[in-house]
Design a protein around this motif. Sequence first.
Motif, PDB file in Angstrom:
ATOM      1  N   VAL A  23       1.004  -1.234  -0.095  1.00  0.00           N
ATOM      2  CA  VAL A  23       0.020   0.062  -0.032  1.00  0.00           C
ATOM      3  C   VAL A  23       0.782   1.144  -0.028  1.00  0.00           C
ATOM      4  O   VAL A  23       1.962   1.389   0.710  1.00  0.00           O
ATOM      5  CB  VAL A  23      -1.049   0.034   1.143  1.00  0.00           C
ATOM      6  CG1 VAL A  23      -1.902   1.166   1.233  1.00  0.00           C
ATOM      7  CG2 VAL A  23      -1.911  -1.078   1.060  1.00  0.00           C
ATOM      8  N   ASP A  24       0.455   2.179  -0.682  1.00  0.00           N
ATOM      9  CA  ASP A  24       1.329   3.212  -1.082  1.00  0.00           C
ATOM     10  C   ASP A  24       0.548   4.449  -0.312  1.00  0.00           C
ATOM     11  O   ASP A  24      -0.715   4.844  -0.589  1.00  0.00           O
ATOM     12  CB  ASP A  24       1.327   3.796  -2.473  1.00  0.00           C
ATOM     13  CG  ASP A  24       2.268   4.947  -2.723  1.00  0.00           C
ATOM     14  OD1 ASP A  24       2.041   5.928  -2.185  1.00  0.00           O
ATOM     15  OD2 ASP A  24       3.156   4.805  -3.597  1.00  0.00           O
ATOM     16  N   PHE A  25       1.402   5.139   0.639  1.00  0.00           N
ATOM     17  CA  PHE A  25       0.719   6.094   1.531  1.00  0.00           C
ATOM     18  C   PHE A  25       1.404   7.599   1.111  1.00  0.00           C
ATOM     19  O   PHE A  25       2.123   8.358   1.420  1.00  0.00           O
ATOM     20  CB  PHE A  25       1.022   5.999   2.942  1.00  0.00           C
ATOM     21  CG  PHE A  25       0.323   4.744   3.453  1.00  0.00           C
ATOM     22  CD1 PHE A  25      -0.809   4.792   3.871  1.00  0.00           C
ATOM     23  CD2 PHE A  25       1.253   3.534   3.232  1.00  0.00           C
ATOM     24  CE1 PHE A  25      -1.398   3.393   4.500  1.00  0.00           C
ATOM     25  CE2 PHE A  25       0.621   2.570   4.104  1.00  0.00           C
ATOM     26  CZ  PHE A  25      -0.556   2.467   4.446  1.00  0.00           C
ATOM     27  N   GLY A  26       1.165   7.961  -0.174  1.00  0.00           N
ATOM     28  CA  GLY A  26       1.588   8.953  -0.904  1.00  0.00           C
ATOM     29  C   GLY A  26       3.364   9.197  -0.916  1.00  0.00           C
ATOM     30  O   GLY A  26       3.839  10.119  -1.041  1.00  0.00           O
ATOM     31  N   GLY A  27       3.775   8.113  -1.399  1.00  0.00           N
ATOM     32  CA  GLY A  27       5.037   7.715  -1.585  1.00  0.00           C
ATOM     33  C   GLY A  27       5.958   7.056  -0.485  1.00  0.00           C
ATOM     34  O   GLY A  27       6.855   6.499  -0.940  1.00  0.00           O
ATOM     35  N   ILE A  28       5.192   6.670   0.544  1.00  0.00           N
ATOM     36  CA  ILE A  28       5.577   5.696   1.435  1.00  0.00           C
ATOM     37  C   ILE A  28       5.021   4.493   1.257  1.00  0.00           C
ATOM     38  O   ILE A  28       3.528   4.369   1.297  1.00  0.00           O
ATOM     39  CB  ILE A  28       5.457   6.113   3.009  1.00  0.00           C
ATOM     40  CG1 ILE A  28       6.174   7.424   3.469  1.00  0.00           C
ATOM     41  CG2 ILE A  28       5.807   5.009   3.882  1.00  0.00           C
ATOM     42  CD1 ILE A  28       5.887   8.098   4.419  1.00  0.00           C
ATOM     43  N   ARG A  29       5.710   3.397   1.157  1.00  0.00           N
ATOM     44  CA  ARG A  29       4.899   1.946   0.961  1.00  0.00           C
ATOM     45  C   ARG A  29       5.319   0.988   2.074  1.00  0.00           C
ATOM     46  O   ARG A  29       6.503   0.898   2.571  1.00  0.00           O
ATOM     47  CB  ARG A  29       5.458   1.239  -0.507  1.00  0.00           C
ATOM     48  CG  ARG A  29       5.086   2.247  -1.712  1.00  0.00           C
ATOM     49  CD  ARG A  29       5.270   1.546  -2.880  1.00  0.00           C
ATOM     50  NE  ARG A  29       4.868   2.426  -3.977  1.00  0.00           N
ATOM     51  CZ  ARG A  29       4.795   2.059  -5.373  1.00  0.00           C
ATOM     52  NH1 ARG A  29       5.314   0.670  -5.637  1.00  0.00           N
ATOM     53  NH2 ARG A  29       4.223   2.788  -6.186  1.00  0.00           N
ATOM     54  N   ARG A  30       4.081   0.194   2.400  1.00  0.00           N
ATOM     55  CA  ARG A  30       4.195  -0.704   3.579  1.00  0.00           C
ATOM     56  C   ARG A  30       3.306  -1.826   3.034  1.00  0.00           C
ATOM     57  O   ARG A  30       2.637  -1.862   2.373  1.00  0.00           O
ATOM     58  CB  ARG A  30       3.513  -0.148   4.558  1.00  0.00           C
ATOM     59  CG  ARG A  30       4.314   1.258   5.230  1.00  0.00           C
ATOM     60  CD  ARG A  30       5.462   0.589   6.121  1.00  0.00           C
ATOM     61  NE  ARG A  30       6.206   1.598   6.679  1.00  0.00           N
ATOM     62  CZ  ARG A  30       7.115   2.519   6.419  1.00  0.00           C
ATOM     63  NH1 ARG A  30       7.726   2.233   5.191  1.00  0.00           N
ATOM     64  NH2 ARG A  30       7.699   3.560   6.900  1.00  0.00           N
ATOM     65  N   GLU A  31       3.977  -2.985   3.653  1.00  0.00           N
ATOM     66  CA  GLU A  31       3.396  -4.291   3.641  1.00  0.00           C
ATOM     67  C   GLU A  31       2.119  -4.215   4.563  1.00  0.00           C
ATOM     68  O   GLU A  31       2.007  -4.068   5.485  1.00  0.00           O
ATOM     69  CB  GLU A  31       4.392  -5.343   3.773  1.00  0.00           C
ATOM     70  CG  GLU A  31       3.649  -6.649   3.526  1.00  0.00           C
ATOM     71  CD  GLU A  31       3.969  -7.050   2.057  1.00  0.00           C
ATOM     72  OE1 GLU A  31       3.305  -7.773   1.358  1.00  0.00           O
ATOM     73  OE2 GLU A  31       4.386  -6.240   1.188  1.00  0.00           O
ATOM     74  N   VAL A  32       0.979  -4.735   3.893  1.00  0.00           N
ATOM     75  CA  VAL A  32      -0.373  -4.712   4.627  1.00  0.00           C
ATOM     76  C   VAL A  32      -1.097  -5.970   4.427  1.00  0.00           C
ATOM     77  O   VAL A  32      -1.314  -6.594   3.286  1.00  0.00           O
ATOM     78  CB  VAL A  32      -1.232  -3.392   4.222  1.00  0.00           C
ATOM     79  CG1 VAL A  32      -2.322  -3.365   4.544  1.00  0.00           C
ATOM     80  CG2 VAL A  32      -0.625  -2.130   4.433  1.00  0.00           C
ATOM     81  N   CYS A  33      -1.770  -6.496   5.238  1.00  0.00           N
ATOM     82  CA  CYS A  33      -2.602  -7.515   5.505  1.00  0.00           C
ATOM     83  C   CYS A  33      -4.182  -6.964   4.718  1.00  0.00           C
ATOM     84  O   CYS A  33      -4.675  -6.037   5.377  1.00  0.00           O
ATOM     85  CB  CYS A  33      -2.755  -8.041   6.891  1.00  0.00           C
ATOM     86  SG  CYS A  33      -4.307  -9.441   6.710  1.00  0.00           S
ATOM     87  N   LEU A  34      -4.585  -7.672   3.759  1.00  0.00           N
ATOM     88  CA  LEU A  34      -5.745  -7.148   3.050  1.00  0.00           C
ATOM     89  C   LEU A  34      -6.742  -8.195   3.210  1.00  0.00           C
ATOM     90  O   LEU A  34      -7.936  -8.203   2.566  1.00  0.00           O
ATOM     91  CB  LEU A  34      -5.468  -7.175   1.340  1.00  0.00           C
ATOM     92  CG  LEU A  34      -4.411  -6.036   0.935  1.00  0.00           C
ATOM     93  CD1 LEU A  34      -4.156  -6.088  -0.379  1.00  0.00           C
ATOM     94  CD2 LEU A  34      -5.007  -4.618   1.382  1.00  0.00           C
ATOM     95  N   SER A  35      -6.820  -9.211   4.150  1.00  0.00           N
ATOM     96  CA  SER A  35      -7.729 -10.222   4.305  1.00  0.00           C
ATOM     97  C   SER A  35      -9.001  -9.485   4.811  1.00  0.00           C
ATOM     98  O   SER A  35     -10.184 -10.121   4.523  1.00  0.00           O
ATOM     99  CB  SER A  35      -7.144 -11.354   5.345  1.00  0.00           C
ATOM    100  OG  SER A  35      -6.192 -11.739   5.005  1.00  0.00           O
ATOM    101  N   CYS A  36      -9.053  -8.399   5.558  1.00  0.00           N
ATOM    102  CA  CYS A  36     -10.370  -7.784   5.716  1.00  0.00           C
ATOM    103  C   CYS A  36     -10.936  -6.881   4.766  1.00  0.00           C
ATOM    104  O   CYS A  36     -12.289  -6.477   5.105  1.00  0.00           O
ATOM    105  CB  CYS A  36     -10.022  -7.054   7.120  1.00  0.00           C
ATOM    106  SG  CYS A  36      -9.641  -7.858   8.514  1.00  0.00           S
ATOM    107  N   THR A  37     -10.277  -6.804   3.662  1.00  0.00           N
ATOM    108  CA  THR A  37     -10.664  -6.011   2.580  1.00  0.00           C
ATOM    109  C   THR A  37     -10.652  -6.924   1.226  1.00  0.00           C
ATOM    110  O   THR A  37      -9.961  -6.572   0.542  1.00  0.00           O
ATOM    111  CB  THR A  37     -10.278  -4.870   2.516  1.00  0.00           C
ATOM    112  OG1 THR A  37      -8.857  -4.871   2.333  1.00  0.00           O
ATOM    113  CG2 THR A  37     -10.485  -3.745   3.705  1.00  0.00           C
ATOM    114  N   PRO A  38     -11.323  -8.095   1.222  1.00  0.00           N
ATOM    115  CA  PRO A  38     -11.233  -8.867   0.053  1.00  0.00           C
ATOM    116  C   PRO A  38     -11.408  -8.371  -1.355  1.00  0.00           C
ATOM    117  O   PRO A  38     -11.299  -8.685  -2.358  1.00  0.00           O
ATOM    118  CB  PRO A  38     -12.031 -10.259   0.312  1.00  0.00           C
ATOM    119  CG  PRO A  38     -13.137  -9.472   1.395  1.00  0.00           C
ATOM    120  CD  PRO A  38     -12.408  -8.347   2.140  1.00  0.00           C
ATOM    121  N   ASP A  39     -12.454  -6.912  -1.161  1.00  0.00           N
ATOM    122  CA  ASP A  39     -12.676  -6.616  -2.460  1.00  0.00           C
ATOM    123  C   ASP A  39     -11.917  -5.485  -2.936  1.00  0.00           C
ATOM    124  O   ASP A  39     -11.965  -4.903  -3.936  1.00  0.00           O
ATOM    125  CB  ASP A  39     -14.221  -6.008  -2.427  1.00  0.00           C
ATOM    126  CG  ASP A  39     -14.192  -4.948  -1.260  1.00  0.00           C
ATOM    127  OD1 ASP A  39     -13.645  -5.076  -0.323  1.00  0.00           O
ATOM    128  OD2 ASP A  39     -14.928  -4.024  -1.655  1.00  0.00           O
TER     129      ASP A  39
END
Length: 97
Positions: A23-39
């Motif tokens: 996930v890109d936060f305006g130039g800062i990228r982090r690894e994020v769990c997307l399990s709660c947002t399957p869509d």
Amino acid sequence: MCLGIPGRVVEVHDDAGLRMGTVDFGGIRREVCLSCTPDAGVGAYVIVHVGFAITRVDEGEALRTLEVLRAMAGVVEGELGEPLPSVEKQVAGDSVD
């Protein structure tokens, strides 16, 4: 203090059966769990709290929220560990990797 920070999904992948993404936060990228947002796929905006995307949000709301957080000097930096670039940079860098 813990905040939900909006960011744009730029990559989705599976990590040992767990739906993850970058996930890109305006130039800062982090690894994020997307399990709660399957869509939430590539290009979607999500609200991230402690490494988990907890809901989707539209682009306009995401960008407005990032501007408010930037105005709260130091809050976003404390959550992400580094300052966020301006919204203009995020919109200009809208191409998905």
